[in-house]
Design a protein around this motif. Structure first.
Motif, mmCIF file in Angstrom:
data_model
loop_
_atom_site.group_PDB
_atom_site.id
_atom_site.type_symbol
_atom_site.label_atom_id
_atom_site.label_comp_id
_atom_site.label_asym_id
_atom_site.label_seq_id
_atom_site.Cartn_x
_atom_site.Cartn_y
_atom_site.Cartn_z
ATOM 1 N N SER A 7 0.823 -1.199 0.000
ATOM 2 C CA SER A 7 0.000 0.000 0.000
ATOM 3 C C SER A 7 0.867 1.262 0.000
ATOM 4 C CB SER A 7 -0.915 -0.012 1.224
ATOM 5 O OG SER A 7 -1.646 1.180 1.328
ATOM 6 N N GLY A 8 1.895 1.275 0.819
ATOM 7 C CA GLY A 8 2.783 2.426 0.879
ATOM 8 C C GLY A 8 3.546 2.638 -0.407
ATOM 9 N N ALA A 9 4.013 1.564 -1.007
ATOM 10 C CA ALA A 9 4.739 1.671 -2.277
ATOM 11 C C ALA A 9 3.837 2.232 -3.370
ATOM 12 C CB ALA A 9 5.297 0.315 -2.683
ATOM 13 N N MET A 10 2.578 1.830 -3.373
ATOM 14 C CA MET A 10 1.643 2.378 -4.364
ATOM 15 C C MET A 10 1.455 3.873 -4.155
ATOM 16 S SD MET A 10 -1.399 -0.326 -5.192
ATOM 17 C CE MET A 10 -2.318 0.183 -3.791
ATOM 18 N N LYS A 11 1.283 4.291 -2.913
ATOM 19 C CA LYS A 11 1.057 5.711 -2.628
ATOM 20 C C LYS A 11 2.284 6.557 -2.963
ATOM 21 C CE LYS A 11 -2.407 4.941 0.882
ATOM 22 N NZ LYS A 11 -2.393 3.818 1.779
ATOM 23 N N VAL A 12 3.448 5.989 -2.810
ATOM 24 C CA VAL A 12 4.676 6.723 -3.085
ATOM 25 C C VAL A 12 4.967 6.794 -4.578
ATOM 26 C CG1 VAL A 12 7.196 6.605 -2.797
ATOM 27 C CG2 VAL A 12 5.713 6.309 -0.825
ATOM 28 N N SER A 13 4.646 5.747 -5.311
ATOM 29 C CA SER A 13 5.102 5.655 -6.699
ATOM 30 C C SER A 13 4.046 5.954 -7.768
ATOM 31 C CB SER A 13 5.676 4.260 -6.957
ATOM 32 O OG SER A 13 4.668 3.283 -6.831
ATOM 33 N N LEU B 287 2.045 9.786 3.557
ATOM 34 C CA LEU B 287 1.328 8.661 4.159
ATOM 35 C C LEU B 287 1.923 7.336 3.699
ATOM 36 C CD1 LEU B 287 -1.034 7.658 5.858
ATOM 37 C CD2 LEU B 287 -2.471 7.877 3.849
ATOM 38 N N GLY B 288 2.240 7.234 2.415
ATOM 39 C CA GLY B 288 2.879 6.029 1.899
ATOM 40 C C GLY B 288 4.226 5.785 2.544
ATOM 41 N N THR B 289 4.989 6.839 2.746
ATOM 42 C CA THR B 289 6.288 6.712 3.401
ATOM 43 C C THR B 289 6.127 6.231 4.841
ATOM 44 O OG1 THR B 289 7.157 8.477 2.005
ATOM 45 C CG2 THR B 289 8.396 7.961 4.001
ATOM 46 N N ARG C 192 -9.351 14.135 -2.384
ATOM 47 C CA ARG C 192 -9.592 15.085 -1.298
ATOM 48 C C ARG C 192 -8.340 15.397 -0.490
ATOM 49 N NH1 ARG C 192 -13.161 12.795 2.457
ATOM 50 N NH2 ARG C 192 -12.741 10.736 1.663
ATOM 51 N N ILE C 193 -7.242 14.724 -0.777
ATOM 52 C CA ILE C 193 -5.996 14.895 -0.029
ATOM 53 C C ILE C 193 -4.918 15.372 -1.001
ATOM 54 C CG2 ILE C 193 -4.302 13.712 1.438
ATOM 55 C CD1 ILE C 193 -7.055 13.649 2.681
ATOM 56 N N ALA C 194 -4.095 16.299 -0.551
ATOM 57 C CA ALA C 194 -3.001 16.781 -1.391
ATOM 58 C C ALA C 194 -2.035 15.633 -1.700
ATOM 59 C CB ALA C 194 -2.254 17.905 -0.686
ATOM 60 N N LEU C 195 -1.522 15.600 -2.923
ATOM 61 C CA LEU C 195 -0.638 14.508 -3.329
ATOM 62 C C LEU C 195 0.614 14.387 -2.449
ATOM 63 C CD1 LEU C 195 -0.505 12.168 -5.277
ATOM 64 C CD2 LEU C 195 0.706 13.649 -6.888
ATOM 65 N N PRO C 196 1.246 15.481 -2.021
ATOM 66 C CA PRO C 196 2.379 15.316 -1.097
ATOM 67 C C PRO C 196 1.982 14.634 0.221
ATOM 68 C CG PRO C 196 2.454 17.492 -2.075
ATOM 69 C CD PRO C 196 1.142 16.868 -2.488
ATOM 70 N N GLN D 43 -3.846 6.787 -11.177
ATOM 71 C CA GLN D 43 -3.641 5.354 -10.955
ATOM 72 C C GLN D 43 -4.163 4.922 -9.595
ATOM 73 O OE1 GLN D 43 0.601 5.582 -11.627
ATOM 74 N NE2 GLN D 43 0.415 4.378 -13.520
ATOM 75 N N LEU D 44 -4.154 5.819 -8.613
ATOM 76 C CA LEU D 44 -4.621 5.480 -7.265
ATOM 77 C C LEU D 44 -6.137 5.555 -7.131
ATOM 78 C CD1 LEU D 44 -1.973 7.376 -5.113
ATOM 79 C CD2 LEU D 44 -2.165 4.903 -5.425
ATOM 80 N N ARG D 45 -6.760 6.421 -7.897
ATOM 81 C CA ARG D 45 -8.193 6.696 -7.747
ATOM 82 C C ARG D 45 -9.093 5.453 -7.785
ATOM 83 N NH1 ARG D 45 -8.628 10.286 -11.515
ATOM 84 N NH2 ARG D 45 -7.930 11.967 -10.154
ATOM 85 N N PRO D 46 -8.891 4.470 -8.681
ATOM 86 C CA PRO D 46 -9.788 3.306 -8.680
ATOM 87 C C PRO D 46 -9.761 2.502 -7.373
ATOM 88 C CG PRO D 46 -8.532 3.395 -10.723
ATOM 89 C CD PRO D 46 -7.958 4.443 -9.810
ATOM 90 N N MET D 47 -8.632 2.522 -6.676
ATOM 91 C CA MET D 47 -8.519 1.756 -5.429
ATOM 92 C C MET D 47 -8.752 2.612 -4.197
ATOM 93 S SD MET D 47 -5.113 -0.339 -6.405
ATOM 94 C CE MET D 47 -4.401 1.063 -7.235
ATOM 95 N N MET D 48 -8.494 3.914 -4.333
ATOM 96 C CA MET D 48 -8.548 4.818 -3.192
ATOM 97 C C MET D 48 -9.299 6.082 -3.599
ATOM 98 S SD MET D 48 -4.577 4.473 -2.127
ATOM 99 C CE MET D 48 -3.780 2.878 -2.258
ATOM 100 N N ALA D 49 -10.600 6.064 -3.421
ATOM 101 C CA ALA D 49 -11.438 7.182 -3.872
ATOM 102 C C ALA D 49 -11.125 8.477 -3.128
ATOM 103 C CB ALA D 49 -12.913 6.820 -3.695
ATOM 104 N N TRP D 50 -10.531 8.389 -1.982
ATOM 105 C CA TRP D 50 -10.254 9.558 -1.153
ATOM 106 C C TRP D 50 -9.070 10.376 -1.638
ATOM 107 C CZ3 TRP D 50 -5.372 9.228 0.747
ATOM 108 C CH2 TRP D 50 -4.806 7.953 0.824
#
Length: 119
Positions: A19-25, A49-51, A40-44, A30-37
């Motif tokens: 999960s963290g690797a996906m959020k970082v990379s 969060l992934g880190t 609403r959150i800034a990409l940094p 690409q994240l939207r289909p798995m993580m609708a939220w």
């Protein structure tokens, strides 16, 4: 109890490493289909969060494995309980309201916390 810790903590660490690797990379599209939220959150913040998830996963595995400061495994597990409590709040304030996975992760992290105290 040691074997139970390694099974539960290992599965939890694998989940958070992935999960963290996906959020970082990955990018937002690409994240939207798995993580609708993510809209609403800034990409940094998503990257941060992934880190945190990757570092927490390492905190579950490396301290008990090396024998150096094994209390950090307990701290990492408690951190994941708190992380998922925040995730539930984010899901409930949004449109998706799907918290089943979050509740399961809280239960798993709580079990890991309890098992880590016996290391």
């Amino acid at each position: 109890m040691n074997t139970a810790y390694w099974i539960v903590a290992g599965l939890l660490a694998l989940f958070y490493l992935y999960s963290g690797a996906m959020k970082v990379s990955r990018n937002r599209d690409q994240l939207r289909p798995m993580m609708a939220w993510v809209d609403r959150i800034a990409l940094p913040a998503v990257r941060a969060l992934g880190t945190v998830e990757i570092l927490g996963a390492l905190g579950l595995i490396l301290p008990p494995l090396t024998g150096i400061a094994p209390v950090l495994a307990t701290a990492a597990a408690i951190g994941f309980v708190l992380l998922q409590a925040g995730a539930i709040a984010v899901h409930l304030t949004g449109e998706d309201r799907q918290i089943t996975l979050n509740l399961g992760l809280i239960a798993t992290a709580a079990a890991t916390t309890w098992l880590a105290t016996g290391l």
